[in-house]
Design a protein around this motif. Structure first.
Motif, short mmCIF file in Angstrom:
data_model
loop_
_atom_site.label_atom_id
_atom_site.label_comp_id
_atom_site.label_asym_id
_atom_site.label_seq_id
_atom_site.Cartn_x
_atom_site.Cartn_y
_atom_site.Cartn_z
N SER A 1 10.89 -6.55 3.45
CA SER A 1 11.57 -6.15 4.70
C SER A 1 12.55 -7.23 5.16
O SER A 1 13.55 -6.93 5.81
CB SER A 1 10.55 -5.90 5.81
OG SER A 1 9.64 -4.91 5.43
N HIS B 1 8.24 -12.97 8.87
CA HIS B 1 7.20 -12.47 9.77
C HIS B 1 5.82 -12.53 9.13
O HIS B 1 4.95 -11.73 9.44
CB HIS B 1 7.54 -11.08 10.31
CG HIS B 1 7.74 -10.02 9.27
ND1 HIS B 1 8.55 -8.92 9.48
CD2 HIS B 1 7.26 -9.88 8.02
CE1 HIS B 1 8.53 -8.16 8.39
NE2 HIS B 1 7.75 -8.71 7.50
N GLU B 2 5.66 -13.48 8.21
CA GLU B 2 4.33 -13.74 7.64
C GLU B 2 4.07 -15.23 7.84
O GLU B 2 4.15 -16.03 6.92
CB GLU B 2 4.32 -13.38 6.15
CG GLU B 2 4.47 -11.88 5.90
CD GLU B 2 4.39 -11.48 4.42
OE1 GLU B 2 4.08 -10.30 4.17
OE2 GLU B 2 4.65 -12.31 3.55
N CYS C 1 4.42 -9.45 12.48
CA CYS C 1 5.74 -8.80 12.58
C CYS C 1 6.24 -8.62 14.01
O CYS C 1 7.41 -8.31 14.21
CB CYS C 1 5.68 -7.44 11.92
SG CYS C 1 5.32 -7.57 10.16
N CYS D 1 8.82 -11.25 2.71
CA CYS D 1 8.53 -9.82 2.63
C CYS D 1 9.81 -9.10 2.20
O CYS D 1 10.91 -9.52 2.55
CB CYS D 1 8.07 -9.34 4.01
SG CYS D 1 7.74 -7.57 4.10
N CYS E 1 1.69 -9.60 7.07
CA CYS E 1 2.42 -8.33 6.98
C CYS E 1 1.89 -7.50 5.81
O CYS E 1 1.34 -6.43 6.02
CB CYS E 1 3.93 -8.53 6.85
SG CYS E 1 4.78 -6.95 6.62
ZN ZN Z 1 6.91 -7.52 6.13
#
Ligand code: ZN
Ligand code: NAP
Ligand code: ZN
Length: 347
Positions: free
Chosen positions: A43, A63-64, A89, A41, A158
């Motif tokens: 992020s 976080h995926e 997440c 991601c 996410c």
């Molecule tokens: Zn993300």
């Protein structure tokens, strides 16, 4: 403690590198999950490079997460060994505040516990999915419908929920016109989900090369944001605009594309603020809103919705050894549309 292999950044200025660490032992309500796939991601990049401030190192991003349950704690009721599961997440929250009780754990008043770059109750940092395994409380784990492929599903944890949640919250549907700004990981999921909801979608992009992709994904119109005439042509066109852009840009231009009572929904998180002009908002009673990921129940609903509508992310699967190159390619917009790490490459 459970010895675990991963990839971490040791400082905001260094590349990801192999990193050994320990996961906690499996508690009564925990699942031990062997990670098979983890999406990259934007992020992850923002946080690995400390672009939002407050990052802690070493950091194992990711976080995926999709994987398989290999051990279930003695009190686990909802999952079995061998089941395919997902982690998004966050991996905990206070569980008692209003938002937690309503199933909006992402808005927990005490703050959700992030899957990585967070501090757990025991004072230990959390480490994410660029790793071989993770231990997570069953209440924060999602069930992956069998119809979905593991690689194509990882980004739903996410990018999928971050776009699904606001579209559902604001009731975006077949009588609405939606613009999606930025056709990246989030943006391409927004187009797919909105199409499944029956919405007419326009993609606003910086990249002419994405015109065909937008059409293939189901957008009925496409415009290049560097062309000023676009902002005249599309004035007052949209009921909603979902802005997924990762870099600073001028929101005021997009506000002018909203109808009266239209809503600009921000999900992209640039690292610098933008000045807002009041008149474009005031004169047409327009709104600017924000949204962060989604709660556990809603994320399960999103996964089931995606299975029903045959929606997965468009992915390029890579071995973890290529993760630094992948970060550079994300920054250049050179991926259609999400990198997913095959964690089999780390064994
Ligand atoms: Zn993300
Ligand atoms: P991504 O795959 O890199 O997509 C971002 C897109 O933004 C790019 O594909 C590009 O689309 C556009 N863009 C990039 N630089 C731009 C610039 N300078 N000016 C205008 N447009 C630009 O990233 P992502 O993973 O989708 O994440 C997008 C943002 O959402 C990130 O800031 C991320 O941190 C944030 N995020 C928020 C949440 C939340 O819960 N709110 C959750 C996940 C991610 P075009 O080529 O089409 O212009
Ligand atoms: Zn809470």
């Amino acid at each position: 403690m459970l010895p675990t292999q991963g990839y971490a950044v040791m400082t905001a200025k260094t590349a990801l590198q192999p990193f050994s660490f320990e996961r906690r032992e499996v508690g009564p309500h925990d699942l031990l999950i062997t990670i098979t796939h983890c999406g990259i991601c934007h992020s992850d990049i923002h946080q690995a490079r400390d672009e939002w401030g407050g990052s802690t190192f070493p950091m194992v991003p990711g976080h995926e997460i999709v994987g398989t349950v290999v051990q279930a704690g003695s009190a686990v009721e909802t999952f079995k060994v061998g089941e395919r599961v997902g982690v998004g997440c966050f991996v905990d929250s206070c569980r008692t505040c209003g938002p937690c009780r309503e199933g909006s754990e992402q808005y927990c008043e005490a703050g959700m516990l992030l899957t990585y770059n967070g501090l757990d109750k025991d004072g230990q940092p959390t480490y994410g999915g660029y790793s071989t395994q993770i231990v997570v409380d069953e209440h924060y784990v999602l069930r992956i419908p069998p119809a979905l492929s593991p690689a194509g599903t990882a980004p739903l944890l996410c990018a999928g929920i971050t776009t699904y949640s606001p579209l559902r919250h604001w009731g975006v549907g077949k009588y609405h016109k939606l613009a999606v700004v930025g056709l990246g990981g989030l943006g391409h999921m927004a187009v797919k989900v909105a199409k499944a909801l029956g919405t007419e979608v326009t993609v606003l992009s910086t990249s002419e090369q994405k015109r065909e992709d937008a059409e293939r994904l189901g957008a009925s119109d496409f415009a290049i944001t560097s062309q000023p005439e676009m902002f005249t042509r599309l004035q007052r066109r949209f009921d909603f605009i979902l802005d997924t852009v990762s870099a600073p840009h001028n929101y005021n231009n997009y506000v002018n594309l909203l109808k009266t009572d239209g809503t600009l929904i921000l999900v992209g998180v640039p690292d610098k603020p933008t000045l807002l002009e009041p008149f474009p908002l005031i004169l047409h009673r327009r709104r600017i809103a924000g949204s962060v990921i989604g709660g556990i129940r809603e994320t399960q609903g999103m996964l089931d919705f995606c299975a029903t509508h045959s929606i997965e992310s468009d992915v390029e699967v890579i071995p973890i050894q290529q993760v630094n190159e992948a970060y550079e390619r994300v920054l250049k917009g050179d991926v259609r549309f999400r990198f997913v790490i095959d964690l089999g490459s780390l064994k």
